[in-house]
Scaffold this active site. Structure first.
Site, PDB file in Angstrom:
ATOM      1  N   GLU A  63      -4.603   5.747   6.505  1.00 42.10           N
ATOM      2  CA  GLU A  63      -4.894   4.966   7.696  1.00 42.10           C
ATOM      3  C   GLU A  63      -5.018   3.484   7.379  1.00 42.10           C
ATOM      4  OE1 GLU A  63      -6.207   9.133   8.195  1.00 42.10           O
ATOM      5  OE2 GLU A  63      -6.558   7.616   6.679  1.00 42.10           O
ATOM      6  N   GLU A 318      -0.301   2.493  -5.731  1.00 42.50           N
ATOM      7  CA  GLU A 318       1.021   2.171  -6.255  1.00 42.50           C
ATOM      8  C   GLU A 318       2.120   3.060  -5.677  1.00 42.50           C
ATOM      9  OE1 GLU A 318       0.229   0.133 -10.594  1.00 42.50           O
ATOM     10  OE2 GLU A 318       0.553   2.314 -10.551  1.00 42.50           O
ATOM     11  N   ASN A 342       2.506  11.276   4.988  1.00 44.86           N
ATOM     12  CA  ASN A 342       3.390  10.297   5.608  1.00 44.86           C
ATOM     13  C   ASN A 342       4.706  10.178   4.842  1.00 44.86           C
ATOM     14  OD1 ASN A 342       4.453   8.070   6.974  1.00 44.86           O
ATOM     15  ND2 ASN A 342       3.312   6.625   5.690  1.00 44.86           N
ATOM     16  N   ILE A 344       7.179   8.101   6.128  1.00 41.16           N
ATOM     17  CA  ILE A 344       7.796   6.860   6.592  1.00 41.16           C
ATOM     18  C   ILE A 344       7.906   5.834   5.474  1.00 41.16           C
ATOM     19  CG2 ILE A 344       7.552   4.926   8.202  1.00 41.16           C
ATOM     20  CD1 ILE A 344       6.134   6.934  10.096  1.00 41.16           C
TER      21      ILE A 344
END
Length: 443
Positions: A63, A318, A342, A344
């Protein structure tokens, strides 16, 4: 009302146990033993009296990274305001510190108890609260309502599974979700589920994570790593969870047995939770693979020894470098029913994505990535091995997926600008911001 009273009472029972749990988890992550007072709205500094504050709550690492483009845009558009960034985990707090430094102030969000939350609001006096993704705390919502602090659920998602769980409470969810001043959803499906739970003033903004830009320093670091890996094909298992590393190592064994490219390939394995780094290292040793830990790998230009089978990514912050350094990325949390992670960020780096059957926390993004040709879905370790082998062997397929991933990420950008505009309802005021229901002049 009865459920609300019961919920408040339960927190008086849970709070002491929560402190014990913090101390227990602090054996492996010392950050859990720091700033405990903040979790009860107790601070060692005087009440905040600076510029009007935009409060952004990002529970943990994912988040916080998603909030980066939004916070950068808010700081640029509203230079007369400051930003308060709150978290629930030490890793989230450390990520926020690394991303923003002293450009924001930060603390932990208190536990969902009325007294601590009221002390938090009184201490910081935020103009507006921006809650990222899925953080729905009833006492926080009700107290913000009572104290006149607008609370906006941003980048909101509500999976079908989460919706079914919430719907079990019936009409009790309506005052909770209806307590948000506005809800800015990722997709039409998320928006519809949130409305059904009682949210009002719901709009679809898209996913902020598409606006994330890989930090140039990390992209450059990944490029240096890639050079040090030599001419071997490299695949990444990113943000793996408990139980998945064994499956990934099985896939690595099958990949090695299937072809010369697979045998020579390098696996970069990055567990999601730092307290499991040593456990995963022991698993790699058990299957007699040569490995090197990122934390002890010399930060120079020396090539990685050819006999290293696995790089254990035991570092924080990283992930962008890991994505930039590899040919294919498997997204963890998806081979087991954990909801996925995630994808993306990998697509934005132009890295072909592979994930398992359990991406229910990222349904929209994963289905869109499949449709765009940027990702492939597998069902188990065997399919993971065969799919990775196919992509490592066939340069044309990998290049096509890389192009599709970059295009997919670019086409879905723009949520940040739309979200900043939506927040202008509370921030576009002359001379300062809203504090506790009144307009406060900038000091």
């Amino acid at each position: 009302m009865l459920l609300r009273l019961v919920y408040r009472a339960l927190w008086w029972v849970v709070a002491p146990l929560a402190v014990v749990r913090l101390w227990w988890r602090g054996r492996f992550e010392p950050g859990y033993r720091r700033h405990i007072g903040e979790r009860f709205g107790i601070y060692n500094t005087p009440p905040y009296t600076g510029r009007p504050l935009i409060w952004v709550h990002a529970v943990s690492v994912g988040e916080t990274r998603a909030a980066q483009p939004l916070i950068d845009a808010l700081l640029e558009r509203y230079p007369s305001h400051g930003v308060l960034l709150t978290h629930m985990t030490p890793t989230g707090r450390a990520t926020g510190e690394g991303l923003f430094g002293d450009r924001v102030v930060r603390c932990y969000l208190p536990y969902d108890m009325v007294g601590p939350i009221r002390r938090f609001l009184k201490h910081w006096r935020p103009s507006v609260g921006v809650v990222m993704e899925t953080e729905v705390w009833p006492n926080l919502i009700f107290t913000c309502q009572e104290d006149g602090v607008p609370l906006v659920l941003t980048n909101a998602r509500m999976s079908a599974r989460s919706f079914r769980r919430a719907a079990r409470f019936g009409d009790a969810t309506r005052p909770v979700f209806g307590g948000f001043s506005r809800v800015l959803a990722q997709s039409d499906a998320d928006a519809e589920r949130l409305r059904m739970l009682g949210a009002s003033d719901v709009d679809v903004m898209g996913n902020l994570k598409f606006d994330m830009t890989p930090p140039p320093a990390l992209t450059a670091l990944g490029a240096r790593w890639r050079e040090r890996f030599g001419d071997r094909k490299v695949w990444l298992a990113a943000s793996t969870r408990d139980g998945e590393e064994a499956l990934v190592l099985q896939a690595r064994a099958m990949l090695s047995a299937a072809s010369d490219v697979g045998r020579r390939s390098l696996l970069v394995l990055v567990p999601r939770h730092p307290q499991r780094f040593d456990e995963v290292a022991a698993m790699i040793e058990k299957v007699r693979l040569n490995y090197v830990r990122r934390s002890v790998w010399p930060d120079d230009d020396a090539p990685l020894p050819a006999d290293v089978d696995v790089v254990l990514g035991d570092s924080m912050g990283e992930m962008a470098a890991y994505f930039a350094a590899v040919d294919v990325a498997f997204i963890g949390g998806s081979l087991l029913p954990l909801g996925g992670q995630n994808l993306i960020e990998a697509c934005a780096a132009g890295t072909p994505v592979v994930f398992g059957p359990h991406m229910f926390n990222f349904t929209q993004a994963s289905e869109n990535a499949l449709a765009a040709g940027a990702a492939r879905r597998v069902s188990d370790a065997g399919e993971l091995a065969s799919t990775v082998a196919d992509l490592l062997i066939h340069d044309d397929k990998r290049l096509a997926m890389r192009t599709a991933a970059l295009l997919f990420a670019k086409q879905h950008q723009g949520a940040t600008a739309r979200t900043v505009t939506a927040l202008g309802r509370w921030l576009d005021t002359s001379g300062g911001g809203r504090v506790g229901g009144v307009v406060a002049q900038q000091e």
